[in-house]
Scaffold this motif. Structure first.
Motif, PDB file in Angstrom:
ATOM      1  N   LYS A   1      33.751  29.618  63.090  1.00  0.00           N
ATOM      2  CA  LYS A   1      33.893  30.850  62.323  1.00  0.00           C
ATOM      3  C   LYS A   1      35.336  31.335  62.316  1.00  0.00           C
ATOM      4  N   ALA A   2      35.990  31.252  63.484  1.00  0.00           N
ATOM      5  CA  ALA A   2      37.386  31.701  63.560  1.00  0.00           C
ATOM      6  C   ALA A   2      38.292  30.830  62.693  1.00  0.00           C
ATOM      7  N   ILE A   3      38.061  29.511  62.716  1.00  0.00           N
ATOM      8  CA  ILE A   3      38.871  28.608  61.889  1.00  0.00           C
ATOM      9  C   ILE A   3      38.626  28.880  60.407  1.00  0.00           C
ATOM     10  N   ALA A   4      37.343  29.051  60.041  1.00  0.00           N
ATOM     11  CA  ALA A   4      37.021  29.338  58.640  1.00  0.00           C
ATOM     12  C   ALA A   4      37.648  30.656  58.190  1.00  0.00           C
ATOM     13  N   LYS A   5      37.617  31.667  59.070  1.00  0.00           N
ATOM     14  CA  LYS A   5      38.213  32.956  58.737  1.00  0.00           C
ATOM     15  C   LYS A   5      39.723  32.835  58.579  1.00  0.00           C
ATOM     16  N   MET A   6      40.355  32.045  59.449  1.00  0.00           N
ATOM     17  CA  MET A   6      41.798  31.848  59.352  1.00  0.00           C
ATOM     18  C   MET A   6      42.159  31.115  58.062  1.00  0.00           C
ATOM     19  N   ILE A   7      41.365  30.083  57.710  1.00  0.00           N
ATOM     20  CA  ILE A   7      41.618  29.350  56.467  1.00  0.00           C
ATOM     21  C   ILE A   7      41.461  30.279  55.263  1.00  0.00           C
ATOM     22  N   TYR A   8      40.433  31.143  55.302  1.00  0.00           N
ATOM     23  CA  TYR A   8      40.215  32.079  54.199  1.00  0.00           C
ATOM     24  C   TYR A   8      41.382  33.048  54.059  1.00  0.00           C
ATOM     25  N   ARG A   9      41.825  33.620  55.193  1.00  0.00           N
ATOM     26  CA  ARG A   9      42.942  34.566  55.120  1.00  0.00           C
ATOM     27  C   ARG A   9      44.222  33.885  54.659  1.00  0.00           C
ATOM     28  N   THR A  10      44.443  32.653  55.141  1.00  0.00           N
ATOM     29  CA  THR A  10      45.634  31.927  54.726  1.00  0.00           C
ATOM     30  C   THR A  10      45.609  31.647  53.234  1.00  0.00           C
ATOM     31  N   GLY A  11      44.454  31.189  52.740  1.00  0.00           N
ATOM     32  CA  GLY A  11      44.332  30.948  51.300  1.00  0.00           C
ATOM     33  C   GLY A  11      44.479  32.223  50.491  1.00  0.00           C
ATOM     34  N   TYR A  12      43.940  33.331  51.032  1.00  0.00           N
ATOM     35  CA  TYR A  12      44.033  34.609  50.323  1.00  0.00           C
ATOM     36  C   TYR A  12      45.479  35.075  50.230  1.00  0.00           C
ATOM     37  N   LEU A  13      46.230  34.934  51.328  1.00  0.00           N
ATOM     38  CA  LEU A  13      47.603  35.427  51.351  1.00  0.00           C
ATOM     39  C   LEU A  13      48.577  34.492  50.643  1.00  0.00           C
ATOM     40  N   LEU A  14      48.351  33.174  50.766  1.00  0.00           N
ATOM     41  CA  LEU A  14      49.312  32.218  50.236  1.00  0.00           C
ATOM     42  C   LEU A  14      48.979  31.723  48.835  1.00  0.00           C
ATOM     43  N   VAL A  15      47.713  31.865  48.422  1.00  0.00           N
ATOM     44  CA  VAL A  15      47.317  31.338  47.115  1.00  0.00           C
ATOM     45  C   VAL A  15      46.833  32.458  46.193  1.00  0.00           C
ATOM     46  N   TYR A  16      45.801  33.193  46.642  1.00  0.00           N
ATOM     47  CA  TYR A  16      45.161  34.165  45.751  1.00  0.00           C
ATOM     48  C   TYR A  16      46.095  35.294  45.364  1.00  0.00           C
ATOM     49  N   LYS A  17      46.713  35.934  46.355  1.00  0.00           N
ATOM     50  CA  LYS A  17      47.562  37.082  46.053  1.00  0.00           C
ATOM     51  C   LYS A  17      48.786  36.705  45.213  1.00  0.00           C
ATOM     52  N   PRO A  18      49.508  35.597  45.539  1.00  0.00           N
ATOM     53  CA  PRO A  18      50.632  35.234  44.655  1.00  0.00           C
ATOM     54  C   PRO A  18      50.197  34.910  43.229  1.00  0.00           C
ATOM     55  N   VAL A  19      49.083  34.179  43.085  1.00  0.00           N
ATOM     56  CA  VAL A  19      48.608  33.849  41.739  1.00  0.00           C
ATOM     57  C   VAL A  19      48.187  35.105  40.997  1.00  0.00           C
ATOM     58  N   LYS A  20      47.511  36.008  41.690  1.00  0.00           N
ATOM     59  CA  LYS A  20      47.109  37.263  41.067  1.00  0.00           C
ATOM     60  C   LYS A  20      48.320  38.077  40.631  1.00  0.00           C
ATOM     61  N   GLY A  21      49.326  38.186  41.522  1.00  0.00           N
ATOM     62  CA  GLY A  21      50.531  38.926  41.167  1.00  0.00           C
ATOM     63  C   GLY A  21      51.274  38.301  40.004  1.00  0.00           C
ATOM     64  N   LEU A  22      51.319  36.953  39.972  1.00  0.00           N
ATOM     65  CA  LEU A  22      51.989  36.277  38.868  1.00  0.00           C
ATOM     66  C   LEU A  22      51.262  36.518  37.548  1.00  0.00           C
ATOM     67  N   CYS A  23      49.919  36.465  37.587  1.00  0.00           N
ATOM     68  CA  CYS A  23      49.140  36.714  36.365  1.00  0.00           C
ATOM     69  C   CYS A  23      49.357  38.136  35.860  1.00  0.00           C
ATOM     70  N   ILE A  24      49.356  39.105  36.785  1.00  0.00           N
ATOM     71  CA  ILE A  24      49.582  40.496  36.384  1.00  0.00           C
ATOM     72  C   ILE A  24      50.976  40.662  35.787  1.00  0.00           C
ATOM     73  N   LEU A  25      51.958  40.004  36.405  1.00  0.00           N
ATOM     74  CA  LEU A  25      53.325  40.089  35.889  1.00  0.00           C
ATOM     75  C   LEU A  25      53.425  39.491  34.488  1.00  0.00           C
ATOM     76  N   LEU A  26      52.809  38.326  34.279  1.00  0.00           N
ATOM     77  CA  LEU A  26      52.854  37.686  32.964  1.00  0.00           C
ATOM     78  C   LEU A  26      52.168  38.543  31.904  1.00  0.00           C
ATOM     79  N   ILE A  27      51.002  39.096  32.270  1.00  0.00           N
ATOM     80  CA  ILE A  27      50.283  39.950  31.311  1.00  0.00           C
ATOM     81  C   ILE A  27      51.106  41.188  30.974  1.00  0.00           C
ATOM     82  N   THR A  28      51.744  41.769  31.996  1.00  0.00           N
ATOM     83  CA  THR A  28      52.582  42.951  31.765  1.00  0.00           C
ATOM     84  C   THR A  28      53.752  42.623  30.841  1.00  0.00           C
ATOM     85  N   ILE A  29      54.382  41.458  31.080  1.00  0.00           N
ATOM     86  CA  ILE A  29      55.508  41.058  30.231  1.00  0.00           C
ATOM     87  C   ILE A  29      55.049  40.824  28.790  1.00  0.00           C
TER      88      ILE A  29
END
Length: 206
Positions: free
Chosen positions: A103-131
């Motif tokens: 569970k701890a490993i799965a939680k760490m993988i989820y947080r890592t993916g959320y911080l390194l993949v989901y949030k940057p992609v989300k921010g980039l999409c919002i930036l592109l849409i805004t532009i």
């Protein structure tokens, strides 16, 4: 069966009895009977016992080609009893530790993916849409400015002709043209309001 084969068969069945006890505790740990429907529990139990029977018979087949003896059932029972008396508590603690680790490993993988993949992609999409919306708004404003200039030129150049046409063209046609012009202006204003609301929405998201 020869004596060595009988001895190996006996040891194998004792080991399978202990393994059965461990798999039974593991099955009970993940099944959670109190939270599942009776039909689901029944089907799971049936499948579990079927798989256990197949595994035991397969091991027996590897050891003595599937010959059954009465003492083999006693060996299974002895192995299961030995597990219950000697190894059950140790195994359950190890099982819980393993579950917590996974569970701890799965939680760490989820947080890592959320911080390194989901949030940057989300921010980039919002930036592109805004532009894109910002550029669209600028182009729309530019079109409106150009149209206003063209309209002013047309009014200035063709004003005399318009005055003459008003004297010639029927009043109903003139009213239809005026209504069409108001409708087009209203749609342009509505598009501008939608763009402004969308830009404010994405700014708040950021």
């Amino acid at each position: 069966m020869s004596l060595p084969v009988q001895f190996y068969t006996l040891l194998a069945m004792i080991g399978m009895g202990s393994l059965f006890g461990a798999t039974l505790d593991t099955y009970q740990r993940f099944l959670k009977r109190g939270t599942r429907k009776r039909l689901i529990v029944f089907l799971n139990d049936l499948l579990f016992w079927l798989i256990q029977g197949i595994i035991i018979f397969y091991v027996l087949f590897l050891v003595n080609y599937g010959e059954l003896r009465f003492y083999l059932f006693l060996a299974l029972l002895c192995g299961f009893s030995a597990y219950q008396a000697l190894f059950k508590q140790i195994y359950l603690r190890l099982l819980e530790s393993l579950i917590r680790t996974v569970k701890a490993i799965a939680k760490m993988i989820y947080r890592t993916g959320y911080l390194l993949v989901y949030k940057p992609v989300k921010g980039l999409c919002i930036l592109l849409i805004t532009i894109i919306l910002y550029i669209y708004g600028l182009l729309l404003s530019l079109v409106k400015i150009v149209w206003a200039m063209v309209e002013w030129v047309l009014k200035t150049v063709f004003m005399p002709f318009v005055w003459v046409l008003k004297k010639i063209i029927p009043e109903s046609v003139i009213e239809f043209v005026a209504r069409s012009r108001k409708t087009i202006a209203g749609k342009l204003k509505g598009s501008k309001n939608i763009i402004i609301k969308a830009m404010n929405f994405f700014r708040k998201k950021r």
